[in-house]
Design an enzyme around this catalytic site. Structure first.
Site, PDB file in Angstrom:
ATOM      1  N   TYR A  56       0.815  -1.221   0.000  1.00  0.00           N
ATOM      2  CA  TYR A  56       0.000   0.000   0.000  1.00  0.00           C
ATOM      3  C   TYR A  56       0.846   1.266   0.000  1.00  0.00           C
ATOM      4  O   TYR A  56       1.898   1.326   0.620  1.00  0.00           O
ATOM      5  CB  TYR A  56      -0.890   0.038   1.243  1.00  0.00           C
ATOM      6  CG  TYR A  56      -1.986  -0.998   1.271  1.00  0.00           C
ATOM      7  CD1 TYR A  56      -3.169  -0.790   0.575  1.00  0.00           C
ATOM      8  CD2 TYR A  56      -1.842  -2.173   1.998  1.00  0.00           C
ATOM      9  CE1 TYR A  56      -4.187  -1.735   0.609  1.00  0.00           C
ATOM     10  CE2 TYR A  56      -2.846  -3.124   2.029  1.00  0.00           C
ATOM     11  CZ  TYR A  56      -4.014  -2.903   1.332  1.00  0.00           C
ATOM     12  OH  TYR A  56      -5.008  -3.841   1.363  1.00  0.00           O
ATOM     13  N   ARG A  70      -0.796   4.737   0.870  1.00  0.00           N
ATOM     14  CA  ARG A  70      -2.080   5.389   1.134  1.00  0.00           C
ATOM     15  C   ARG A  70      -2.056   6.337   2.334  1.00  0.00           C
ATOM     16  O   ARG A  70      -3.099   6.882   2.718  1.00  0.00           O
ATOM     17  CB  ARG A  70      -3.161   4.323   1.351  1.00  0.00           C
ATOM     18  CG  ARG A  70      -3.033   3.604   2.682  1.00  0.00           C
ATOM     19  CD  ARG A  70      -3.814   2.323   2.789  1.00  0.00           C
ATOM     20  NE  ARG A  70      -5.229   2.413   2.548  1.00  0.00           N
ATOM     21  CZ  ARG A  70      -6.050   1.351   2.627  1.00  0.00           C
ATOM     22  NH1 ARG A  70      -5.570   0.154   2.959  1.00  0.00           N
ATOM     23  NH2 ARG A  70      -7.339   1.496   2.398  1.00  0.00           N
ATOM     24  N   ASN A 130     -14.141  -5.708   8.545  1.00  0.00           N
ATOM     25  CA  ASN A 130     -13.005  -5.727   7.610  1.00  0.00           C
ATOM     26  C   ASN A 130     -11.708  -5.258   8.289  1.00  0.00           C
ATOM     27  O   ASN A 130     -11.108  -4.250   7.909  1.00  0.00           O
ATOM     28  CB  ASN A 130     -13.323  -4.859   6.391  1.00  0.00           C
ATOM     29  CG  ASN A 130     -12.807  -5.479   5.100  1.00  0.00           C
ATOM     30  OD1 ASN A 130     -12.172  -6.529   5.109  1.00  0.00           O
ATOM     31  ND2 ASN A 130     -13.095  -4.836   3.994  1.00  0.00           N
ATOM     32  N   TYR A 131     -11.284  -6.001   9.278  1.00  0.00           N
ATOM     33  CA  TYR A 131     -10.145  -5.611  10.118  1.00  0.00           C
ATOM     34  C   TYR A 131      -8.825  -5.776   9.381  1.00  0.00           C
ATOM     35  O   TYR A 131      -8.477  -6.877   8.933  1.00  0.00           O
ATOM     36  CB  TYR A 131     -10.151  -6.459  11.389  1.00  0.00           C
ATOM     37  CG  TYR A 131      -8.987  -6.232  12.310  1.00  0.00           C
ATOM     38  CD1 TYR A 131      -8.641  -4.949  12.732  1.00  0.00           C
ATOM     39  CD2 TYR A 131      -8.245  -7.318  12.789  1.00  0.00           C
ATOM     40  CE1 TYR A 131      -7.570  -4.756  13.595  1.00  0.00           C
ATOM     41  CE2 TYR A 131      -7.184  -7.125  13.653  1.00  0.00           C
ATOM     42  CZ  TYR A 131      -6.846  -5.845  14.059  1.00  0.00           C
ATOM     43  OH  TYR A 131      -5.794  -5.656  14.910  1.00  0.00           O
ATOM     44  N   LYS A 137     -19.692 -14.150   7.335  1.00  0.00           N
ATOM     45  CA  LYS A 137     -19.058 -14.800   6.198  1.00  0.00           C
ATOM     46  C   LYS A 137     -17.975 -15.752   6.692  1.00  0.00           C
ATOM     47  O   LYS A 137     -17.149 -15.383   7.525  1.00  0.00           O
ATOM     48  CB  LYS A 137     -18.463 -13.742   5.258  1.00  0.00           C
ATOM     49  CG  LYS A 137     -19.527 -12.865   4.597  1.00  0.00           C
ATOM     50  CD  LYS A 137     -18.935 -11.631   3.946  1.00  0.00           C
ATOM     51  CE  LYS A 137     -18.470 -10.657   5.011  1.00  0.00           C
ATOM     52  NZ  LYS A 137     -18.064  -9.346   4.451  1.00  0.00           N
ATOM     53  N   GLY A 171     -15.468 -11.021  -0.019  1.00  0.00           N
ATOM     54  CA  GLY A 171     -16.415 -10.507   0.970  1.00  0.00           C
ATOM     55  C   GLY A 171     -17.175  -9.289   0.497  1.00  0.00           C
ATOM     56  O   GLY A 171     -18.364  -9.124   0.795  1.00  0.00           O
ATOM     57  N   ASP A 172     -16.503  -8.423  -0.246  1.00  0.00           N
ATOM     58  CA  ASP A 172     -17.157  -7.205  -0.744  1.00  0.00           C
ATOM     59  C   ASP A 172     -18.300  -7.560  -1.692  1.00  0.00           C
ATOM     60  O   ASP A 172     -19.369  -6.948  -1.648  1.00  0.00           O
ATOM     61  CB  ASP A 172     -16.152  -6.322  -1.485  1.00  0.00           C
ATOM     62  CG  ASP A 172     -14.930  -5.997  -0.649  1.00  0.00           C
ATOM     63  OD1 ASP A 172     -15.046  -5.980   0.586  1.00  0.00           O
ATOM     64  OD2 ASP A 172     -13.869  -5.753  -1.246  1.00  0.00           O
TER      65      ASP A 172
END
Length: 292
Positions: A100, A102, A158-159, A218, A248-249
């Site tokens: 990443y 970001r 979403n950890y 999930k 998952g999304d």
């Protein structure tokens, strides 16, 4: 008409292992927004609430979202910051790893002018990544705004440990949002990693203790279970796994589309699992529409 605000970060996606599509655009909430917009159709509004830059890649990102039927009317443009970037590498089993860039992304300035962007929406959808990229004061303000929001709040924890200051901060922020959530869409692995639950039953029991009694847990190839305890399934595993990005999304998008158009838990769970099974069989976060 159902209106959904999907709040989060979109990034430039680099896929060096895929020579046919080395640059794309994704992010957990944007992925869900796209699959939700596909499922709901043009009679409803799915708006992406975020901040990007004024550069050409941001223009391309916005155009990409709009082409997928996602409204960008609340996609702000920062005068100096740029969108974040991430690169994906996949192993032979389809599992992915990420690099990443970001830390100074434009999306980290979201809600600097308050939370009025969320007014009027029937549903607000966000994730733990949304919380993690926001400054602590903004994160707390968002939680308060969600508690007072008249519509439904949908949350996927979403950890991602690397995005958080520490485990204690992540737990406090996540629990605060869980306690104002109407529909929960967590992943079992993420919840166990953060909270140390023994198994899926432990995750469900903890969330129900916090008042989260609607939604889905999930469990990857084992299939989802309803947080309400309603029976559903069985759910066959995906026939082929190429890339688990956005599994998952995509589940979240299809599940919500079914629920928001009158489907019951069983129908929503089946829709989510079916789409996720298709998505993991193809490379990239956003797969072509069926028939394309």
């Amino acid at each position: 008409m159902v209106t959904v605000a999907c709040v989060g970060e979109a990034m430039v996606e680099l896929t060096p292992d895929n020579p046919g599509r080395q640059i794309g655009f994704a992010g957990d909430v944007l992925n869900t927004a796209i699959y939700l917009a596909r499922g709901l159709g043009p009679a409803h509004e799915v708006a992406f609430v975020s901040v990007v830059g004024q550069d050409s890649l941001s223009d391309m990102l916005a155009a990409f979202a709009e082409a997928e039927g996602v409204s960008t009317r609340l996609l702000a443009r920062h005068p100096t910051r740029l969108p974040g970037i991430y690169a994906i590498a996949t192993d032979p089993d389809g599992e992915r790893s990420f690099s990443y860039w970001r830390d100074a992304s434009a999306a980290r300035t979201l809600f600097e002018n308050g939370f009025g962007l969320l007014d009027g929406f029937d549903v607000v959808y966000l994730s733990g990544i949304t919380l993690a990229i926001l400054p602590p004061a903004v994160r707390a303000g968002l939680t308060t705004a969600l508690a007072g929001h008249p519509g439904q709040v949908v949350f996927d924890s979403n950890y991602r440990p690397r995005l958080w200051e520490d485990v204690r901060t992540a737990r406090a922020a996540m629990r605060a949002v869980w306690e104002v959530t109407d529909i929960g869409l967590p992943s079992c692995d993420d919840e166990i990693a953060l909270w140390g639950d023994e198994d899926a039953k432990g995750v469900v029991a903890r969330l129900r203790g916090w008042g989260v009694t609607d939604g889905a847990l999930k469990r990857g190839p084992d299939g989802p279970i309803a947080l309400s305890g309603a029976p559903a399934g069985p759910f066959p595993p995906a026939p082929k796994v190429v890339d688990t990005t956005a599994a998952g999304d995509s589940f979240n998008g299809a599940y919500l589309a079914a629920r928001l158009t009158g489907g019951d838990d069983a129908a929503a769970l089946a829709a989510g699992h079916a789409l996720a099974s298709r998505v993991v069989g193809l490379p990239g976060a956003i797969v072509p529409r069926e028939g394309d």
